[in-house]
Design a protein around this motif. Structure first.
Motif, PDB file in Angstrom:
ATOM      1  N   TRP A  10      18.642  -5.849  11.427  1.00  0.00           N
ATOM      2  CA  TRP A  10      18.497  -6.562  10.240  1.00  0.00           C
ATOM      3  C   TRP A  10      19.642  -6.924   9.455  1.00  0.00           C
ATOM      4  CZ3 TRP A  10      13.337  -7.092   8.400  1.00  0.00           C
ATOM      5  CH2 TRP A  10      12.452  -6.547   8.871  1.00  0.00           C
ATOM      6  N   GLN A  11      19.766  -7.878   8.845  1.00  0.00           N
ATOM      7  CA  GLN A  11      20.975  -8.361   8.041  1.00  0.00           C
ATOM      8  C   GLN A  11      20.364  -8.437   6.643  1.00  0.00           C
ATOM      9  OE1 GLN A  11      22.670 -11.986   9.396  1.00  0.00           O
ATOM     10  NE2 GLN A  11      22.719 -11.524  11.432  1.00  0.00           N
ATOM     11  N   ILE A  12      20.956  -8.018   5.708  1.00  0.00           N
ATOM     12  CA  ILE A  12      20.782  -7.870   4.284  1.00  0.00           C
ATOM     13  C   ILE A  12      21.570  -9.021   3.733  1.00  0.00           C
ATOM     14  CG2 ILE A  12      20.927  -6.753   1.856  1.00  0.00           C
ATOM     15  CD1 ILE A  12      20.453  -4.193   3.650  1.00  0.00           C
ATOM     16  N   THR A  13      21.062  -9.974   2.877  1.00  0.00           N
ATOM     17  CA  THR A  13      21.649 -11.091   2.356  1.00  0.00           C
ATOM     18  C   THR A  13      21.735 -10.964   0.913  1.00  0.00           C
ATOM     19  OG1 THR A  13      19.594 -12.592   2.279  1.00  0.00           O
ATOM     20  CG2 THR A  13      21.024 -12.592   4.248  1.00  0.00           C
ATOM     21  N   GLY A  14      20.976 -10.169   0.451  1.00  0.00           N
ATOM     22  CA  GLY A  14      20.909  -9.751  -1.141  1.00  0.00           C
ATOM     23  C   GLY A  14      20.075  -8.731  -1.572  1.00  0.00           C
ATOM     24  N   GLU A  15      20.122  -8.334  -2.678  1.00  0.00           N
ATOM     25  CA  GLU A  15      19.105  -7.029  -3.194  1.00  0.00           C
ATOM     26  C   GLU A  15      19.100  -7.162  -4.613  1.00  0.00           C
ATOM     27  OE1 GLU A  15      21.152  -2.995  -3.530  1.00  0.00           O
ATOM     28  OE2 GLU A  15      21.963  -4.043  -1.671  1.00  0.00           O
ATOM     29  N   LYS A  16      17.879  -6.585  -4.926  1.00  0.00           N
ATOM     30  CA  LYS A  16      17.439  -6.537  -6.493  1.00  0.00           C
ATOM     31  C   LYS A  16      17.038  -5.259  -6.930  1.00  0.00           C
ATOM     32  CE  LYS A  16      13.812  -9.388  -7.391  1.00  0.00           C
ATOM     33  NZ  LYS A  16      13.062 -10.500  -7.540  1.00  0.00           N
ATOM     34  N   ASN A  25      13.541   4.947  -6.565  1.00  0.00           N
ATOM     35  CA  ASN A  25      13.668   3.494  -7.214  1.00  0.00           C
ATOM     36  C   ASN A  25      13.200   2.687  -6.083  1.00  0.00           C
ATOM     37  OD1 ASN A  25      15.943   3.321  -5.386  1.00  0.00           O
ATOM     38  ND2 ASN A  25      17.472   3.892  -6.677  1.00  0.00           N
ATOM     39  N   LEU A  26      12.792   1.456  -6.599  1.00  0.00           N
ATOM     40  CA  LEU A  26      12.397   0.563  -5.624  1.00  0.00           C
ATOM     41  C   LEU A  26      13.477  -0.751  -5.631  1.00  0.00           C
ATOM     42  CD1 LEU A  26      10.289  -0.857  -3.882  1.00  0.00           C
ATOM     43  CD2 LEU A  26       8.878  -1.535  -6.039  1.00  0.00           C
ATOM     44  N   THR A  27      13.716  -1.170  -4.408  1.00  0.00           N
ATOM     45  CA  THR A  27      14.631  -2.344  -4.317  1.00  0.00           C
ATOM     46  C   THR A  27      14.211  -3.225  -3.414  1.00  0.00           C
ATOM     47  OG1 THR A  27      16.552  -0.861  -4.331  1.00  0.00           O
ATOM     48  CG2 THR A  27      17.064  -3.039  -3.590  1.00  0.00           C
ATOM     49  N   GLU A  28      14.205  -4.597  -3.761  1.00  0.00           N
ATOM     50  CA  GLU A  28      13.784  -5.723  -2.858  1.00  0.00           C
ATOM     51  C   GLU A  28      14.862  -6.260  -2.251  1.00  0.00           C
ATOM     52  OE1 GLU A  28      10.495  -8.664  -3.820  1.00  0.00           O
ATOM     53  OE2 GLU A  28      12.315  -9.849  -3.994  1.00  0.00           O
ATOM     54  N   TYR A  29      14.910  -6.222  -1.031  1.00  0.00           N
ATOM     55  CA  TYR A  29      16.122  -6.857  -0.164  1.00  0.00           C
ATOM     56  C   TYR A  29      15.800  -8.488   0.291  1.00  0.00           C
ATOM     57  CZ  TYR A  29      17.956  -2.175  -0.211  1.00  0.00           C
ATOM     58  OH  TYR A  29      18.272  -0.874  -0.639  1.00  0.00           O
ATOM     59  N   GLN A  30      16.747  -9.248   0.203  1.00  0.00           N
ATOM     60  CA  GLN A  30      16.458 -10.321   0.906  1.00  0.00           C
ATOM     61  C   GLN A  30      17.258 -10.259   2.299  1.00  0.00           C
ATOM     62  OE1 GLN A  30      17.736 -10.424  -2.308  1.00  0.00           O
ATOM     63  NE2 GLN A  30      15.757 -10.548  -2.810  1.00  0.00           N
ATOM     64  N   VAL A  31      16.367 -10.483   3.152  1.00  0.00           N
ATOM     65  CA  VAL A  31      16.909 -10.280   4.593  1.00  0.00           C
ATOM     66  C   VAL A  31      17.030 -11.277   5.702  1.00  0.00           C
ATOM     67  CG1 VAL A  31      16.297  -7.723   4.440  1.00  0.00           C
ATOM     68  CG2 VAL A  31      14.673  -9.393   5.325  1.00  0.00           C
ATOM     69  N   ILE A  32      17.450 -11.302   6.767  1.00  0.00           N
ATOM     70  CA  ILE A  32      17.168 -12.016   7.912  1.00  0.00           C
ATOM     71  C   ILE A  32      16.757 -11.086   8.984  1.00  0.00           C
ATOM     72  CG2 ILE A  32      18.201 -13.373   9.776  1.00  0.00           C
ATOM     73  CD1 ILE A  32      18.548 -14.796   7.066  1.00  0.00           C
ATOM     74  N   ASN A  33      15.465 -11.094   9.203  1.00  0.00           N
ATOM     75  CA  ASN A  33      14.653 -10.242  10.213  1.00  0.00           C
ATOM     76  C   ASN A  33      15.270 -10.119  11.583  1.00  0.00           C
ATOM     77  OD1 ASN A  33      13.255 -12.222  11.462  1.00  0.00           O
ATOM     78  ND2 ASN A  33      11.508 -12.231  10.039  1.00  0.00           N
ATOM     79  N   PRO A  38      14.468 -15.857   7.629  1.00  0.00           N
ATOM     80  CA  PRO A  38      14.698 -15.065   6.276  1.00  0.00           C
ATOM     81  C   PRO A  38      13.322 -14.433   5.841  1.00  0.00           C
ATOM     82  CG  PRO A  38      14.572 -17.574   6.218  1.00  0.00           C
ATOM     83  CD  PRO A  38      14.499 -16.979   7.594  1.00  0.00           C
ATOM     84  N   GLY A  39      13.377 -13.370   5.216  1.00  0.00           N
ATOM     85  CA  GLY A  39      12.283 -12.412   4.375  1.00  0.00           C
ATOM     86  C   GLY A  39      12.716 -11.657   3.304  1.00  0.00           C
ATOM     87  N   ILE A  40      12.018 -10.938   3.159  1.00  0.00           N
ATOM     88  CA  ILE A  40      12.078  -9.703   2.080  1.00  0.00           C
ATOM     89  C   ILE A  40      11.541  -8.737   2.408  1.00  0.00           C
ATOM     90  CG2 ILE A  40      11.675 -11.471  -0.051  1.00  0.00           C
ATOM     91  CD1 ILE A  40       9.137 -10.260  -0.511  1.00  0.00           C
ATOM     92  N   TYR A  41      12.115  -7.298   1.987  1.00  0.00           N
ATOM     93  CA  TYR A  41      11.915  -6.171   2.455  1.00  0.00           C
ATOM     94  C   TYR A  41      11.842  -5.347   1.435  1.00  0.00           C
ATOM     95  CZ  TYR A  41      10.586  -2.632   6.110  1.00  0.00           C
ATOM     96  OH  TYR A  41      10.050  -1.916   6.921  1.00  0.00           O
ATOM     97  N   HIS A 116      10.625  12.142   8.183  1.00  0.00           N
ATOM     98  CA  HIS A 116      10.428  11.218   7.394  1.00  0.00           C
ATOM     99  C   HIS A 116       8.786  10.672   7.203  1.00  0.00           C
ATOM    100  CE1 HIS A 116      14.618  10.711   8.820  1.00  0.00           C
ATOM    101  NE2 HIS A 116      14.943  10.523   7.302  1.00  0.00           N
ATOM    102  N   LEU A 117       8.332  10.899   5.847  1.00  0.00           N
ATOM    103  CA  LEU A 117       7.155  10.698   5.619  1.00  0.00           C
ATOM    104  C   LEU A 117       6.288   9.244   5.451  1.00  0.00           C
ATOM    105  CD1 LEU A 117       6.927  13.413   2.820  1.00  0.00           C
ATOM    106  CD2 LEU A 117       6.258  13.705   5.092  1.00  0.00           C
ATOM    107  N   SER A 118       7.096   8.329   5.275  1.00  0.00           N
ATOM    108  CA  SER A 118       6.647   6.781   5.427  1.00  0.00           C
ATOM    109  C   SER A 118       7.658   6.091   5.703  1.00  0.00           C
ATOM    110  CB  SER A 118       5.865   6.531   4.115  1.00  0.00           C
ATOM    111  OG  SER A 118       5.281   5.069   4.156  1.00  0.00           O
ATOM    112  N   ASN A 119       8.350   6.081   7.022  1.00  0.00           N
ATOM    113  CA  ASN A 119       9.547   5.396   7.157  1.00  0.00           C
ATOM    114  C   ASN A 119       9.582   3.814   7.364  1.00  0.00           C
ATOM    115  OD1 ASN A 119       8.551   4.950   9.697  1.00  0.00           O
ATOM    116  ND2 ASN A 119       9.888   6.502  10.760  1.00  0.00           N
ATOM    117  N   SER A 120       8.520   3.247   7.269  1.00  0.00           N
ATOM    118  CA  SER A 120       8.483   2.133   7.160  1.00  0.00           C
ATOM    119  C   SER A 120       8.830   1.291   5.519  1.00  0.00           C
ATOM    120  CB  SER A 120       7.005   1.296   7.571  1.00  0.00           C
ATOM    121  OG  SER A 120       6.338   1.768   6.602  1.00  0.00           O
ATOM    122  N   VAL A 121       8.673   2.329   4.510  1.00  0.00           N
ATOM    123  CA  VAL A 121       8.784   1.700   3.274  1.00  0.00           C
ATOM    124  C   VAL A 121       9.704   2.671   2.368  1.00  0.00           C
ATOM    125  CG1 VAL A 121       7.153   0.250   2.882  1.00  0.00           C
ATOM    126  CG2 VAL A 121       6.742   2.479   2.333  1.00  0.00           C
TER     127      VAL A 121
END
Length: 188
Positions: A10-16, A25-33, A38-41, A116-121
């Protein structure tokens, strides 16, 4: 040590930052999958360890805590558990949680499992302890907790896992781990 397949694709191109409170806390990442698109995670970061304790007395009884779980909108039977600050020894948090919820203190502590209890998110790390050599004191629940405590034979609690009466992930993992240790003769 690791091979090419274990490297981060994964490549992170931005975060919010989307949300923050004292526990998460909840962060939305702009990514290259991994496919190059491109996408979000979204990631939930936990500010505490998830601590679970399976108290087991000399007669192989254990203790369940019953409470209404807001997020599930249902009642849940589970082992004593709670949050432990990341900057405090998790064993100290386990001792505090066991006393707060059940009034029990233990003379012997063994780390059973990390998960890790829910490692996808989320990045939430759970640590489970086995508490033996139990002594009863006064419980001190937090004001957000309306708890019912049940002392039950371990075999009954194991049956509750097998019949989906206990669905809490920490409790299920701890109870199944202890069952295996009992079968293997590593707990007497």
């Amino acid at each position: 040590m690791g091979n090419k397949h274990e490297e981060n694709p994964w490549q992170i191109t931005g975060e919010k930052a989307v949300y923050d409170n004292p526990w998460i806390n909840l962060t939305e990442y702009q990514v290259i999958n991994p496919a190059g698109n491109p996408g979000i995670y979204g990631k939930v970061h936990y500010k505490n360890y998830a601590i679970g304790i399976i108290p087991l007395d000399d007669e192989l009884n254990t203790y369940l805590v019953g409470q209404y779980r807001f997020a599930l909108n249902q009642y849940s039977w589970e082992l004593p558990e709670g949050g432990g600050p990341l900057d405090i020894d998790p064993l100290d948090s386990a001792k505090r949680e066991l006393l707060e919820e059940t009034g029990l203190k233990a003379n012997s502590w063994t780390e059973l499992q990390q998960m890790h209890l829910s490692n996808s998110v989320t990045d939430e790390l759970n640590i489970i302890y086995l508490a033996r050599g139990l002594e009863q004191f006064e419980a001190e629940p937090e004001d957000t907790e309306q708890l019912i405590i049940r002392k039950l034979p371990f075999d009954e609690v194991y049956r509750m896992v097998c019949t989906n009466e206990i669905t809490d992930a920490i409790s299920v993992a701890a109870i199944l781990r202890v069952k295996l240790l009992l079968i293997e003769g590593r707990i007497v």
